[in-house]
Design a protein around this motif. Structure first.
Motif, mmCIF file in Angstrom:
data_model
loop_
_atom_site.group_PDB
_atom_site.id
_atom_site.type_symbol
_atom_site.label_atom_id
_atom_site.label_comp_id
_atom_site.label_asym_id
_atom_site.label_seq_id
_atom_site.Cartn_x
_atom_site.Cartn_y
_atom_site.Cartn_z
ATOM 1 N N LEU A 1 8.690 -23.781 15.097
ATOM 2 C CA LEU A 1 8.871 -24.974 14.266
ATOM 3 C C LEU A 1 10.083 -24.722 13.379
ATOM 4 O O LEU A 1 10.094 -23.750 12.624
ATOM 5 C CB LEU A 1 7.630 -25.204 13.396
ATOM 6 N N ILE A 2 11.081 -25.565 13.478
ATOM 7 C CA ILE A 2 12.300 -25.387 12.686
ATOM 8 C C ILE A 2 12.428 -26.556 11.722
ATOM 9 O O ILE A 2 12.484 -27.712 12.142
ATOM 10 C CB ILE A 2 13.548 -25.296 13.593
ATOM 11 N N MET A 3 12.442 -26.239 10.428
ATOM 12 C CA MET A 3 12.567 -27.253 9.389
ATOM 13 C C MET A 3 13.808 -26.913 8.566
ATOM 14 O O MET A 3 13.788 -25.971 7.772
ATOM 15 C CB MET A 3 11.323 -27.277 8.494
ATOM 16 N N ALA A 4 14.865 -27.635 8.798
ATOM 17 C CA ALA A 4 16.126 -27.348 8.120
ATOM 18 C C ALA A 4 16.883 -28.653 7.892
ATOM 19 O O ALA A 4 16.626 -29.652 8.550
ATOM 20 C CB ALA A 4 16.969 -26.390 8.956
ATOM 21 N N GLY A 5 17.810 -28.602 6.964
ATOM 22 C CA GLY A 5 18.675 -29.755 6.718
ATOM 23 C C GLY A 5 18.524 -30.372 5.344
ATOM 24 O O GLY A 5 19.404 -31.105 4.896
ATOM 25 N N THR A 6 17.426 -30.086 4.637
ATOM 26 C CA THR A 6 17.242 -30.718 3.328
ATOM 27 C C THR A 6 18.254 -30.198 2.311
ATOM 28 O O THR A 6 18.739 -30.969 1.485
ATOM 29 C CB THR A 6 15.816 -30.499 2.792
ATOM 30 N N ASN A 7 18.580 -28.913 2.366
ATOM 31 C CA ASN A 7 19.554 -28.371 1.410
ATOM 32 C C ASN A 7 20.965 -28.868 1.685
ATOM 33 O O ASN A 7 21.801 -28.897 0.785
ATOM 34 C CB ASN A 7 19.516 -26.839 1.412
ATOM 35 N N ASP A 8 21.235 -29.260 2.912
ATOM 36 C CA ASP A 8 22.551 -29.808 3.252
ATOM 37 C C ASP A 8 22.804 -31.116 2.508
ATOM 38 O O ASP A 8 23.950 -31.457 2.212
ATOM 39 C CB ASP A 8 22.644 -30.079 4.761
ATOM 40 N N LEU A 9 21.736 -31.825 2.191
ATOM 41 C CA LEU A 9 21.874 -33.131 1.544
ATOM 42 C C LEU A 9 22.499 -33.039 0.157
ATOM 43 O O LEU A 9 23.119 -33.988 -0.311
ATOM 44 C CB LEU A 9 20.512 -33.823 1.458
ATOM 45 N N ALA A 10 22.364 -31.892 -0.491
ATOM 46 C CA ALA A 10 22.935 -31.722 -1.834
ATOM 47 C C ALA A 10 24.453 -31.788 -1.822
ATOM 48 O O ALA A 10 25.073 -32.202 -2.796
ATOM 49 C CB ALA A 10 22.485 -30.392 -2.437
ATOM 50 N N ASP A 11 25.061 -31.381 -0.706
ATOM 51 C CA ASP A 11 26.521 -31.404 -0.593
ATOM 52 C C ASP A 11 27.042 -32.708 -0.022
ATOM 53 O O ASP A 11 28.250 -32.869 0.134
ATOM 54 C CB ASP A 11 26.998 -30.245 0.292
ATOM 55 N N ALA A 12 26.144 -33.624 0.308
ATOM 56 C CA ALA A 12 26.468 -34.943 0.850
ATOM 57 C C ALA A 12 27.395 -34.881 2.069
ATOM 58 O O ALA A 12 28.388 -35.589 2.142
ATOM 59 C CB ALA A 12 27.077 -35.831 -0.242
ATOM 60 N N PRO A 13 27.060 -34.034 3.066
ATOM 61 C CA PRO A 13 27.872 -34.022 4.283
ATOM 62 C C PRO A 13 27.539 -35.229 5.147
ATOM 63 O O PRO A 13 26.594 -35.967 4.863
ATOM 64 C CB PRO A 13 27.441 -32.732 4.975
ATOM 65 N N GLN A 14 28.283 -35.403 6.188
ATOM 66 C CA GLN A 14 27.983 -36.457 7.145
ATOM 67 C C GLN A 14 26.677 -36.104 7.858
ATOM 68 O O GLN A 14 26.428 -34.940 8.165
ATOM 69 C CB GLN A 14 29.112 -36.587 8.174
ATOM 70 N N ALA A 15 25.866 -37.106 8.115
ATOM 71 C CA ALA A 15 24.596 -36.874 8.804
ATOM 72 C C ALA A 15 24.827 -36.206 10.156
ATOM 73 O O ALA A 15 24.031 -35.361 10.587
ATOM 74 C CB ALA A 15 23.843 -38.180 8.985
ATOM 75 N N SER A 16 25.919 -36.548 10.823
ATOM 76 C CA SER A 16 26.205 -35.964 12.134
ATOM 77 C C SER A 16 26.446 -34.458 12.036
ATOM 78 O O SER A 16 26.093 -33.706 12.948
ATOM 79 C CB SER A 16 27.408 -36.647 12.776
ATOM 80 N N GLU A 17 27.025 -33.993 10.920
ATOM 81 C CA GLU A 17 27.263 -32.554 10.731
ATOM 82 C C GLU A 17 25.930 -31.816 10.566
ATOM 83 O O GLU A 17 25.742 -30.735 11.128
ATOM 84 C CB GLU A 17 28.136 -32.314 9.507
ATOM 85 N N VAL A 18 25.032 -32.393 9.785
ATOM 86 C CA VAL A 18 23.718 -31.779 9.584
ATOM 87 C C VAL A 18 22.967 -31.766 10.910
ATOM 88 O O VAL A 18 22.368 -30.756 11.301
ATOM 89 C CB VAL A 18 22.903 -32.517 8.508
ATOM 90 N N PHE A 19 23.014 -32.864 11.631
ATOM 91 C CA PHE A 19 22.353 -32.973 12.924
ATOM 92 C C PHE A 19 22.861 -31.905 13.890
ATOM 93 O O PHE A 19 22.074 -31.230 14.561
ATOM 94 C CB PHE A 19 22.558 -34.376 13.515
ATOM 95 N N CYS A 20 24.170 -31.713 13.947
ATOM 96 C CA CYS A 20 24.757 -30.700 14.844
ATOM 97 C C CYS A 20 24.299 -29.297 14.447
ATOM 98 O O CYS A 20 24.023 -28.473 15.314
ATOM 99 C CB CYS A 20 26.287 -30.783 14.824
ATOM 100 N N ALA A 21 24.231 -29.017 13.149
ATOM 101 C CA ALA A 21 23.783 -27.700 12.696
ATOM 102 C C ALA A 21 22.324 -27.457 13.078
ATOM 103 O O ALA A 21 21.974 -26.371 13.555
ATOM 104 C CB ALA A 21 23.970 -27.564 11.194
ATOM 105 N N VAL A 22 21.476 -28.448 12.889
ATOM 106 C CA VAL A 22 20.062 -28.320 13.252
ATOM 107 C C VAL A 22 19.936 -28.167 14.781
ATOM 108 O O VAL A 22 19.171 -27.315 15.251
ATOM 109 C CB VAL A 22 19.226 -29.514 12.740
ATOM 110 N N CYS A 23 20.692 -28.937 15.530
ATOM 111 C CA CYS A 23 20.639 -28.829 17.002
ATOM 112 C C CYS A 23 21.071 -27.443 17.454
ATOM 113 O O CYS A 23 20.484 -26.902 18.401
ATOM 114 C CB CYS A 23 21.532 -29.885 17.638
#
Length: 174
Positions: free
Chosen positions: A148-170
């Motif tokens: 189970l991988i739960m990641a990406g919430t801390n990325d929101l603090a830097d306001a990156p593009q959603a696609s960048e967060v998605f690529c990192a999680v993928c």
């Protein structure tokens, strides 16, 4: 975004409802004793509070990996206290599924940082707790049934593009 102990238990309970049907259908034999912990404090393990495997579980103990950020760690109280959702998850899966969940909750790390450190044998989180990248954990314990991988919430603090967060999680799933 941090959960309370009750919030972590609710998350674990909700995940159990989704995972139980899958875990019951996976083939597998009874697992032997847990391998010794690595030098690093994480991953930690949460086991179902049972003395022996139940007949309802088919005599099989499932091993899950919970990997992610402070939500996985169950960080609350200004990150001085921890109640991982894995505690509620293992209890709610009983008696049909006897499970142990190995937890590596890297508080303060972004999905991008986790992806960049996926091969790291030692990875320090924002609280100074030591964990590992995803691949060394999987390599050391090859017998996980589910990760189970739960990641990406801390990325929101830097306001990156959603696609960048998605690529990192993928990339954590590769």
């Amino acid at each position: 975004l941090h959960l309370s102990p009750e919030g972590s238990r609710c998350l674990g309970t909700g995940l159990a409802r989704l995972l139980a049907p899958l875990l019951r259908t996976l083939p597998g034999a009874a697992r032997g004793p847990v391998r010794p912990r690595l030098q690093s404090p994480m991953p930690e393990v949460v086991r179902a509070p049972v003395a022996e495997l139940s007949a309802a579980s088919g005599g099989v103990r499932r091993r899950l990996l919970a990997y992610g950020d402070s939500l996985t760690a169950g960080c609350y109280g200004w990150c001085h206290l921890f109640t991982p959702y894995a505690e509620g998850l293992v209890r709610k899966l009983l008696p049909e599924v006897v499970a142990e969940v190995w937890i590596c909750g890297l508080s303060g790390l972004t999905a991008e940082e986790m992806a960049a450190a996926v091969d790291s044998p030692a990875l320090e989180d924002a609280l100074g707790r030591m964990g590992q990248g995803l691949r060394p954990i999987l390599a050391a314990r090859e017998d996980f049934d589910v990760a189970l991988i739960m990641a990406g919430t801390n990325d929101l603090a830097d306001a990156p593009q959603a696609s960048e967060v998605f690529c990192a999680v993928c990339s954590l799933h590769e």
